[in-house]
Design a protein around this motif. Structure first.
Motif, PDB file in Angstrom:
ATOM      1  N   SER A 102       0.828  -1.216   0.000  1.00  0.00           N
ATOM      2  CA  SER A 102       0.000   0.000   0.000  1.00  0.00           C
ATOM      3  C   SER A 102       0.861   1.264   0.000  1.00  0.00           C
ATOM      4  N   GLU A 103       2.091   1.161   0.484  1.00  0.00           N
ATOM      5  CA  GLU A 103       3.023   2.287   0.479  1.00  0.00           C
ATOM      6  C   GLU A 103       3.761   2.405  -0.853  1.00  0.00           C
ATOM      7  N   GLY A 104       3.502   1.478  -1.768  1.00  0.00           N
ATOM      8  CA  GLY A 104       4.187   1.497  -3.055  1.00  0.00           C
ATOM      9  C   GLY A 104       5.573   0.881  -3.019  1.00  0.00           C
ATOM     10  N   ARG A 105       5.893   0.223  -1.951  1.00  0.00           N
ATOM     11  CA  ARG A 105       7.194  -0.444  -1.802  1.00  0.00           C
ATOM     12  C   ARG A 105       7.054  -1.871  -2.325  1.00  0.00           C
ATOM     13  N   VAL A 156       8.873  -3.857  -4.340  1.00  0.00           N
ATOM     14  CA  VAL A 156       9.995  -4.802  -4.282  1.00  0.00           C
ATOM     15  C   VAL A 156      10.082  -5.428  -2.893  1.00  0.00           C
ATOM     16  N   GLU A 157       9.940  -4.610  -1.868  1.00  0.00           N
ATOM     17  CA  GLU A 157       9.965  -5.117  -0.497  1.00  0.00           C
ATOM     18  C   GLU A 157       8.760  -6.012  -0.228  1.00  0.00           C
ATOM     19  N   ALA A 158       7.589  -5.605  -0.717  1.00  0.00           N
ATOM     20  CA  ALA A 158       6.377  -6.409  -0.531  1.00  0.00           C
ATOM     21  C   ALA A 158       6.527  -7.759  -1.223  1.00  0.00           C
ATOM     22  N   ARG A 159       7.104  -7.751  -2.427  1.00  0.00           N
ATOM     23  CA  ARG A 159       7.301  -9.014  -3.141  1.00  0.00           C
ATOM     24  C   ARG A 159       8.233  -9.923  -2.351  1.00  0.00           C
ATOM     25  N   ILE A 177       1.612  -8.049  -7.669  1.00  0.00           N
ATOM     26  CA  ILE A 177       2.874  -7.309  -7.563  1.00  0.00           C
ATOM     27  C   ILE A 177       3.747  -7.574  -8.788  1.00  0.00           C
ATOM     28  N   ARG A 178       3.842  -8.831  -9.182  1.00  0.00           N
ATOM     29  CA  ARG A 178       4.659  -9.161 -10.356  1.00  0.00           C
ATOM     30  C   ARG A 178       4.140  -8.467 -11.602  1.00  0.00           C
ATOM     31  N   LEU A 179       2.837  -8.506 -11.804  1.00  0.00           N
ATOM     32  CA  LEU A 179       2.249  -7.838 -12.971  1.00  0.00           C
ATOM     33  C   LEU A 179       2.515  -6.335 -12.932  1.00  0.00           C
ATOM     34  N   THR A 180       2.364  -5.752 -11.778  1.00  0.00           N
ATOM     35  CA  THR A 180       2.581  -4.313 -11.630  1.00  0.00           C
ATOM     36  C   THR A 180       4.037  -3.950 -11.892  1.00  0.00           C
TER      37      THR A 180
END
Length: 92
Positions: free
Chosen positions: A39-42, A44-47, A78-81
């Motif tokens: 939700s914070e746009g992070r 790579v970290e979320a993945r 996340i991967r698609l984004t």
């Protein structure tokens, strides 16, 4: 949101020191951290968080578990984004 994320990360470190990454409390914290990072746009970290969480949940809960599937869906998004962002970046 950033303060909440930092608090969760600190608490997760404490849980990991006492228990494991696969205990119920750690799984819930990792899930929350991953979604907060997303939700914070992070992304790579979320993945990164969701990948390790998904691997553990497949072992602990099974790949067909509702929560495991939710994390798999989040990873797919996340991967698609991230893939879309790389395609939109002009080549130099």
């Amino acid at each position: 949101m950033t303060v909440t994320l930092q608090g969760f990360e600190a608490f997760l470190r404490q849980v990991r020191a006492v228990d494991s990454d696969a205990c119920d409390e750690a799984i819930e914290l990792r899930r929350a951290i991953g979604f907060l990072e997303r939700s914070e746009g992070r992304l790579v970290e979320a993945r990164r968080m969701h990948q390790s969480l998904h691997a553990d949940m497949c072992v602990v809960c099974g790949p067909d578990d509702e929560d495991t599937v939710e994390i798999a869906d989040a990873l797919a998004w996340i991967r698609l984004t991230l893939d879309g962002a790389h395609r939109e970046t002009p080549e130099t």
